[in-house]
Structure formats: C-alpha cells, structure tokens
Enzyme design. Structure first.
Site, short mmCIF file in Angstrom:
data_model
loop_
_atom_site.label_atom_id
_atom_site.label_comp_id
_atom_site.label_asym_id
_atom_site.label_seq_id
_atom_site.Cartn_x
_atom_site.Cartn_y
_atom_site.Cartn_z
N ARG A 1 43.25 42.79 40.30
CA ARG A 1 44.12 41.65 39.99
C ARG A 1 45.35 41.61 40.90
O ARG A 1 45.70 40.55 41.42
CB ARG A 1 44.55 41.67 38.53
CG ARG A 1 43.39 41.42 37.57
CD ARG A 1 43.81 41.62 36.14
NE ARG A 1 44.28 42.99 35.97
CZ ARG A 1 45.09 43.40 35.00
NH1 ARG A 1 45.54 42.55 34.10
NH2 ARG A 1 45.45 44.65 34.91
N ASN B 1 41.64 40.10 33.64
CA ASN B 1 40.50 40.89 33.19
C ASN B 1 39.91 40.22 31.96
O ASN B 1 40.64 39.64 31.15
CB ASN B 1 40.95 42.30 32.80
CG ASN B 1 41.27 43.17 33.98
OD1 ASN B 1 40.84 42.92 35.10
ND2 ASN B 1 42.05 44.23 33.75
#
Length: 91
Positions: A18, A36
């Site tokens: 990320r 996520n």
C-alpha cells in the site's frame, strides 16, 4: 481521464504494497486509493490520464520488491475526479 479498479492477490499484505503504491501513484500524478481486503488481497483505484493509469496497473502486476503477485484483476469504471492518493483502512 480514466479509472481502473485493481484487485491484486498473492503475498501482497505486510510487504509495504500500500505505501509503495501510494508513493508510485504520487510520482505518476495518479489519484485514487489503496486498501487491504479481509481476504488477503489488495484493492486499488487509479484515476488519471490514460498512460499514467496504465503505468500504475502495470506496476500492480509486480508490486514492491517484497511482494509476490499471483494475479491481478482490472475493471474499468467511470472516473470520479478524485484528488490525491490515500491509503484507506481495511473494510
């Protein structure tokens, strides 16, 4: 402007996917978000100029050095005119 929703599977959580995605999107001037998902995948939305979004989608097929990407699904959507790129919490 185009928008792509990408879901990446493999060993992609806990490997700075990320954060690296956010930094890569910022470097390419692509707006959107990444998060996520509870099933172990990573979902991202890329909004921007077609070539820049394509570069982010291509990047998602590899991810950061520590990731092991098994599969990437890409879906075209209507652009929302998002500004900036953020890491969102897991839903």
């Amino acid at each position: 402007m185009i928008r792509r929703r990408v879901v990446v599977s493999g060993d992609v959580q806990g490997v700075f996917f990320r954060d690296t995605c956010r930094r890569t999107a910022d470097a390419h001037a692509v707006a959107g978000w990444v998060r996520n998902l509870p099933d172990g995948t990573v979902e991202a939305v890329f909004d921007g100029e077609p070539e820049r979004v394509r570069q982010l989608v291509d990047w998602a097929h590899q991810g950061p050095r520590t990731a092991l990407v098994d599969a990437v699904s890409v879906r075209e959507e209507e652009p929302e005119g998002l500004r900036g790129f953020e890491i969102r919490p897991t839903p």
